[in-house]
Design a protein around this motif. Structure first.
Motif, PDB file in Angstrom:
ATOM      1  N   LYS A   1      -8.702  10.537   0.110  1.00 35.16           N
ATOM      2  CA  LYS A   1      -9.027   9.321  -0.639  1.00 35.16           C
ATOM      3  C   LYS A   1      -7.768   8.580  -1.062  1.00 35.16           C
ATOM      4  O   LYS A   1      -7.724   7.356  -1.060  1.00 35.16           O
ATOM      5  CB  LYS A   1      -9.871   9.674  -1.869  1.00 35.16           C
ATOM      6  N   LEU A   2      -6.724   9.345  -1.441  1.00 32.25           N
ATOM      7  CA  LEU A   2      -5.483   8.728  -1.897  1.00 32.25           C
ATOM      8  C   LEU A   2      -4.784   7.982  -0.767  1.00 32.25           C
ATOM      9  O   LEU A   2      -4.158   6.948  -0.982  1.00 32.25           O
ATOM     10  CB  LEU A   2      -4.551   9.800  -2.470  1.00 32.25           C
ATOM     11  N   ASP A   3      -4.896   8.509   0.452  1.00 30.45           N
ATOM     12  CA  ASP A   3      -4.213   7.912   1.598  1.00 30.45           C
ATOM     13  C   ASP A   3      -4.957   6.704   2.176  1.00 30.45           C
ATOM     14  O   ASP A   3      -4.384   5.954   2.966  1.00 30.45           O
ATOM     15  CB  ASP A   3      -4.034   8.958   2.710  1.00 30.45           C
ATOM     16  N   LYS A   4      -6.214   6.529   1.794  1.00 30.22           N
ATOM     17  CA  LYS A   4      -7.031   5.477   2.411  1.00 30.22           C
ATOM     18  C   LYS A   4      -6.639   4.104   1.889  1.00 30.22           C
ATOM     19  O   LYS A   4      -6.607   3.860   0.675  1.00 30.22           O
ATOM     20  CB  LYS A   4      -8.505   5.737   2.131  1.00 30.22           C
ATOM     21  N   LYS A   5      -6.364   3.173   2.791  1.00 25.51           N
ATOM     22  CA  LYS A   5      -6.007   1.807   2.414  1.00 25.51           C
ATOM     23  C   LYS A   5      -7.269   0.945   2.343  1.00 25.51           C
ATOM     24  O   LYS A   5      -8.158   1.071   3.192  1.00 25.51           O
ATOM     25  CB  LYS A   5      -5.050   1.200   3.433  1.00 25.51           C
ATOM     26  N   PRO A   6      -7.339   0.047   1.372  1.00 20.66           N
ATOM     27  CA  PRO A   6      -8.525  -0.811   1.281  1.00 20.66           C
ATOM     28  C   PRO A   6      -8.598  -1.843   2.401  1.00 20.66           C
ATOM     29  O   PRO A   6      -9.674  -2.286   2.787  1.00 20.66           O
ATOM     30  CB  PRO A   6      -8.390  -1.474  -0.087  1.00 20.66           C
TER      31      PRO A   6
ATOM     32  N   PHE B   1       0.826  -1.207   0.000  1.00 22.31           N
ATOM     33  CA  PHE B   1       0.000   0.000   0.000  1.00 22.31           C
ATOM     34  C   PHE B   1       0.861   1.259   0.000  1.00 22.31           C
ATOM     35  O   PHE B   1       0.556   2.237  -0.692  1.00 22.31           O
ATOM     36  CB  PHE B   1      -0.948  -0.007   1.193  1.00 22.31           C
ATOM     37  N   GLU B   2       1.952   1.231   0.754  1.00 22.67           N
ATOM     38  CA  GLU B   2       2.864   2.378   0.768  1.00 22.67           C
ATOM     39  C   GLU B   2       3.518   2.570  -0.605  1.00 22.67           C
ATOM     40  O   GLU B   2       3.684   3.701  -1.079  1.00 22.67           O
ATOM     41  CB  GLU B   2       3.950   2.191   1.836  1.00 22.67           C
ATOM     42  N   ILE B   3       3.860   1.444  -1.254  1.00 23.59           N
ATOM     43  CA  ILE B   3       4.477   1.534  -2.573  1.00 23.59           C
ATOM     44  C   ILE B   3       3.493   2.120  -3.587  1.00 23.59           C
ATOM     45  O   ILE B   3       3.838   3.018  -4.371  1.00 23.59           O
ATOM     46  CB  ILE B   3       4.981   0.146  -3.033  1.00 23.59           C
ATOM     47  N   GLN B   4       2.256   1.626  -3.583  1.00 23.30           N
ATOM     48  CA  GLN B   4       1.242   2.144  -4.502  1.00 23.30           C
ATOM     49  C   GLN B   4       0.992   3.628  -4.257  1.00 23.30           C
ATOM     50  O   GLN B   4       0.875   4.417  -5.213  1.00 23.30           O
ATOM     51  CB  GLN B   4      -0.063   1.357  -4.347  1.00 23.30           C
ATOM     52  N   GLU B   5       0.916   4.014  -2.995  1.00 16.73           N
ATOM     53  CA  GLU B   5       0.686   5.421  -2.666  1.00 16.73           C
ATOM     54  C   GLU B   5       1.860   6.282  -3.135  1.00 16.73           C
ATOM     55  O   GLU B   5       1.667   7.379  -3.665  1.00 16.73           O
ATOM     56  CB  GLU B   5       0.494   5.563  -1.154  1.00 16.73           C
ATOM     57  N   THR B   6       3.076   5.777  -2.970  1.00 16.63           N
ATOM     58  CA  THR B   6       4.261   6.515  -3.405  1.00 16.63           C
ATOM     59  C   THR B   6       4.248   6.734  -4.915  1.00 16.63           C
ATOM     60  O   THR B   6       4.529   7.841  -5.407  1.00 16.63           O
ATOM     61  CB  THR B   6       5.546   5.768  -2.996  1.00 16.63           C
ATOM     62  N   VAL B   7       3.928   5.676  -5.672  1.00 14.96           N
ATOM     63  CA  VAL B   7       3.875   5.799  -7.132  1.00 14.96           C
ATOM     64  C   VAL B   7       2.821   6.831  -7.538  1.00 14.96           C
ATOM     65  O   VAL B   7       3.068   7.698  -8.383  1.00 14.96           O
ATOM     66  CB  VAL B   7       3.587   4.439  -7.794  1.00 14.96           C
ATOM     67  N   ALA B   8       1.631   6.757  -6.933  1.00 21.28           N
ATOM     68  CA  ALA B   8       0.554   7.697  -7.265  1.00 21.28           C
ATOM     69  C   ALA B   8       0.976   9.137  -6.973  1.00 21.28           C
ATOM     70  O   ALA B   8       0.732  10.049  -7.777  1.00 21.28           O
ATOM     71  CB  ALA B   8      -0.703   7.348  -6.476  1.00 21.28           C
ATOM     72  N   LYS B   9       1.635   9.350  -5.833  1.00 18.61           N
ATOM     73  CA  LYS B   9       2.062  10.710  -5.483  1.00 18.61           C
ATOM     74  C   LYS B   9       3.167  11.204  -6.403  1.00 18.61           C
ATOM     75  O   LYS B   9       3.232  12.395  -6.728  1.00 18.61           O
ATOM     76  CB  LYS B   9       2.503  10.753  -4.025  1.00 18.61           C
ATOM     77  N   LYS B  10       4.049  10.309  -6.850  1.00 15.96           N
ATOM     78  CA  LYS B  10       5.094  10.706  -7.789  1.00 15.96           C
ATOM     79  C   LYS B  10       4.481  11.121  -9.133  1.00 15.96           C
ATOM     80  O   LYS B  10       4.969  12.052  -9.792  1.00 15.96           O
ATOM     81  CB  LYS B  10       6.086   9.558  -7.985  1.00 15.96           C
TER      82      LYS B  10
END
Length: 573
Positions: free
Chosen positions: A276-281, A251-260
């Protein structure tokens, strides 16, 4: 004569024409053989003279051009005459011996980097008189256009495509919440895998400027995700990075890619978008892995794959009972199984239970009401379906799928005019969604609204033709285009395309059914009945569709159709 001669393969003509337009917009004089050099059986005097009088030759390198005898001949002549040569990569290739000899030591430039091409030509003494005024990609609105391309699975075992697809889908879902972005949907991204051309062609056709490219490696619990953001207009990678970890870090990796991606596009999020971007499923990595695998099986749309998806999703919610998205997908999968593969009361009960958990975890969300609308339809409660569909769009007015369920509810009640209005709103929110356009056209056809039908078909045809040009093996889209041509008053073109498609044995049940409807609308009942039975043999089993579709009315009461209905109801086909 012109200053620049472009050497290319006729199979790369679209890219050559793009380059010609771009260079001409910068004030450069360009000569290009419009017929494509492979079209000539011999070298013409015109081509010889154009090379002899040009100041520089631009050779477009691709798997097509390096195999071309004429491309090699043109490069050889230019080298003999000591012309300046600029090699241009459409995609990375290994040069043949002949081309390698003449191009040895020359800097190769990417087709996607028009600024670098202009600079390289300038160094060769061909100065542009102005900055290129023509853009590769036409912006359709004020938002930045982005597509997450399918990620490549580079895992040692090469069996983690589900993981690569899951990462892409999650990135699409996360970035689709950003209002200043126009993100290509999951279905289009999936269809891109069938595209065999150059990315510049796709970008121009689809009006997409930015692309996220990437690959994944997974071995056991260890994962590595590499990604990069490409600006197709300049050819620059705005960033590229590789992130390592375990599934617990996903989840941290996906969030990092999205923010980049957002940083690379210089987009600032609102507080709601950031939330919404920070929320984990889910907090459970194992449950998440099962969920991604379940989505992969669901996307295959067969009975056995739906059942496998359901099993994986059930295990996911056992590991994390609070995993709302998994509960929602259990409901959707149960409803698809019930709709496509015969009535099973247990599936509706399970969908209802899963929807209840979505409500407990997320409240009365648009997603919850959408599921309940579908469930009500499966239970034969059209009024209940309409109530829930209305709540869907009231809860989230920009939720496009809500207008889809609203249209289905209105149709079930025979209120086709209101169904058409709902479908128009769906198309407004998802203007490039082919299925949305096709459903609107079908609804207008049922209404008998000829003027609106022709207008809707005229809007849809360019979208379908573009898609078919890019992915000619998408038979569903080709069948839909054939139907639309008929609705638009082009019956000869419609039947010609239908006959071509009917001759393809590998076509699946759903396109066979739509071909049957096309022939019936064209007053060709024998062909229609033949394709209908073929659709059933290929797995199309929607009893609700067979009972209510007005396109089948010409067959109702005939011995062949009634016998088929008996076989379907008895489950003997």
């Amino acid at each position: 004569m012109s200053d620049i001669f472009i050497s290319y393969s006729s199979k790369d003509r679209a890219q050559a024409e793009q380059l010609t337009e771009l260079l001409a917009s910068a004030g450069l004089s360009v000569w290009i053989d419009q017929s494509g050099i492979e079209a000539a059986t011999s070298w013409s005097a015109e081509i010889y003279d154009a090379i002899e009088s040009c100041k520089a030759l631009v050779v477009m390198l691709s798997p097509n051009s390096i195999e071309s005898v004429n491309v090699a001949k043109e490069v050889s002549l230019a080298a003999e005459q000591k012309k300046k040569i600029l090699p241009l990569d459409l995609e990375p290739v290994t040069l043949t011996r002949d081309l390698g000899y003449h191009l040895a030591g020359l800097q190769r430039t990417s087709m996607t980097n028009i600024d670098a091409i202009i600079r390289a030509l300038g160094k060769l003494g061909l100065e542009a008189t102005q900055a290129p005024t023509l853009k590769l990609v036409k912006e359709t609105d004020g938002r930045k256009s982005l597509m997450i391309l399918p990620f490549e699975d580079l895992s040692p075992t090469a069996d983690n495509e589900w993981f690569a697809n899951g990462i892409v889908n999650e990135l699409i879902s996360a970035l689709s919440n950003v209002k200043s972005l126009r993100v290509t949907d999951q279905q289009t991204t999936k269809e891109y895998k069938s595209f065999k051309g150059h990315l510049t062609t796709y970008a121009k056709e689809m009006s997409i400027r930015y692309f996220v490219q990437g690959d994944v490696r997974k071995f056991g619990d260890q994962i590595k995700i590499s990604s990069r953001l490409l600006d197709i207009e300049t050819g620059d990678h705005l960033w590229q990075d590789s992130l390592k970890g375990t599934m617990d870090d996903i989840f941290e990796i996906q969030e990092t890619v999205a923010k980049k991606v957002l940083d690379g596009l210089a987009i600032i999020l609102t507080k709601e978008e950031a939330k919404k971007l920070d929320k984990k499923p889910t907090e459970n990595a194992e449950a998440y892995e099962l969920y991604l695998k379940g989505l992969e099986y669901f996307a295959r749309h067969t009975k056995s794959d739906y059942e496998r998806a359901l099993s994986l999703l059930e295990e996911a919610v056992r590991l994390d009972p609070n995993f709302a998205q998994a509960h929602a997908q259990i409901a959707n999968t149960s409803l698809e199984l019930h709709h496509n593969y015969g009535p099973n009361a247990g599936l509706l009960v399970r969908a209802d239970q899963a929807a209840g958990r979505v409500r407990e975890l997320k409240g009365e969300s648009a997603q919850y009401f959408s599921i309940m609308s579908h469930l009500s339809l499966r239970r034969g409660d059209a009024e209940g379906a309409l109530r829930h569909a209305r709540r869907t769009v009231e809860t989230e007015p920009e939720y496009s799928l809500g207008y889809g369920v609203l249209a289905f509810a209105y149709q079930a009640l025979g209120r086709n005019q209101e169904a058409a209005e709902a479908r128009k709103e769906y198309v407004r929110l998802r203007e490039n969604n082919r299925i949305g356009h096709f459903n609107l056209i079908l609804t207008l056809h049922e209404l008998g609204s000829e003027s609106e039908l022709h207008e809707a078909a005229a809007r849809a045809i360019p979208i379908f033709e573009r898609h078919v040009r890019l992915t000619p093996d998408d038979y569903n889209a080709r069948v839909q285009l054939a139907n639309i041509l008929g609705f638009c008053g082009r019956p000869a073109d419609s039947i010609a395309e239908a006959d071509k498609l009917s001759a393809i044995e590998s076509i699946d049940g759903n396109p066979c059914y739509n071909l049957a409807c096309l022939y019936l609308n064209a007053n060709l009942p024998e062909r229609g009945m033949s394709l209908l039975r073929r659709a059933v043999q290929k797995g199309f089993r929607s009893m609700e569709t067979f009972r209510r579709d007005p396109d089948l009315d010409p067959l109702r009461g005939t011995p062949e159709f009634e016998e088929l209905m008996k076989e379907l109801e008895a489950g003997t086909v």
